[in-house]
Motif scaffolding. Structure first.
Motif, PDB file in Angstrom:
ATOM      1  N   ARG A   1     -13.017  25.771  28.060  1.00  0.00           N
ATOM      2  CA  ARG A   1     -12.173  24.843  27.906  1.00  0.00           C
ATOM      3  C   ARG A   1     -13.127  24.004  26.555  1.00  0.00           C
TER       4      ARG A   1
ATOM      5  N   GLY B   1     -11.080  22.804  22.668  1.00  0.00           N
ATOM      6  CA  GLY B   1     -11.229  20.782  22.217  1.00  0.00           C
ATOM      7  C   GLY B   1     -11.971  21.390  21.577  1.00  0.00           C
TER       8      GLY B   1
ATOM      9  N   HIS C   1      -8.584  21.800  19.372  1.00  0.00           N
ATOM     10  CA  HIS C   1      -7.575  21.178  20.077  1.00  0.00           C
ATOM     11  C   HIS C   1      -7.741  20.186  20.007  1.00  0.00           C
ATOM     12  N   GLU C   2      -6.753  19.438  20.024  1.00  0.00           N
ATOM     13  CA  GLU C   2      -7.340  17.534  20.056  1.00  0.00           C
ATOM     14  C   GLU C   2      -6.542  17.656  21.287  1.00  0.00           C
ATOM     15  N   ASP C   3      -5.928  18.035  22.105  1.00  0.00           N
ATOM     16  CA  ASP C   3      -5.724  17.794  23.612  1.00  0.00           C
ATOM     17  C   ASP C   3      -6.039  19.314  24.851  1.00  0.00           C
TER      18      ASP C   3
ATOM     19  N   GLU D   1      -5.316  20.412  27.648  1.00  0.00           N
ATOM     20  CA  GLU D   1      -4.719  20.940  28.476  1.00  0.00           C
ATOM     21  C   GLU D   1      -3.597  21.391  28.690  1.00  0.00           C
TER      22      GLU D   1
END
Length: 132
Positions: free
Chosen positions: A31, A35, A38-40, A42
């Motif tokens: 994660r 992170g 990538h900005e998000d 999830e």
């Protein structure tokens, strides 16, 4: 690995092989790394193959490309495994084990060979028989 391996505990050597050959980082580490790229993260996190141990959750490295994107063949295989209700740990073990349905080749070694349909068929034959 025989089909009955998919009905009991997976030998520790399987996890050691995944870790030494591909890496087996913790979910938190993945994660954090995603992170940074990538900005998000999830949406990617929700697609990950995970393996579950008493001390935490880990992500087999065979699913990642060098740029931390997910391998589309692994995504397709894992999506089918989820449809078949194959547990994450058994799927991960299957990926690195010689498969009779693939002439004793490991699925992970065929990820870049344009044989996605053959891999999905082998997954279905191997793990559906074991779970029946």
């Amino acid at each position: 690995m025989t089909p009955d391996i998919y009905q009991g505990p997976i030998p520790e050597i399987v996890w050691e092989r995944i870790s030494s050959e591909f890496g087996l980082p913790s979910l938190d580490r993945v994660r954090t790394r995603l992170g940074r790229v990538h900005e998000d993260p999830e949406p990617i996190m929700q697609q990950l193959v995970r393996v579950f141990f008493a001390d935490g959750t880990y992500c087999p490295g065979f699913q990642f490309r060098s740029d931390l994107s997910l391998n589309p063949v692994v995504l397709a295989l894992f999506e089918r495994a989820l449809e078949l209700k194959i547990p994450h740990n058994y799927f991960a073990a299957w990926m690195i084990t010689k498969c009779p349905a693939l002439r004793d080749q490991r699925p992970v070694d065929l990820l870049n060979t344009q044989q996605t349909s053959a891999l999905i068929s082998a997954l279905e034959r191997s793990l559906m028989q074991a779970s029946a």
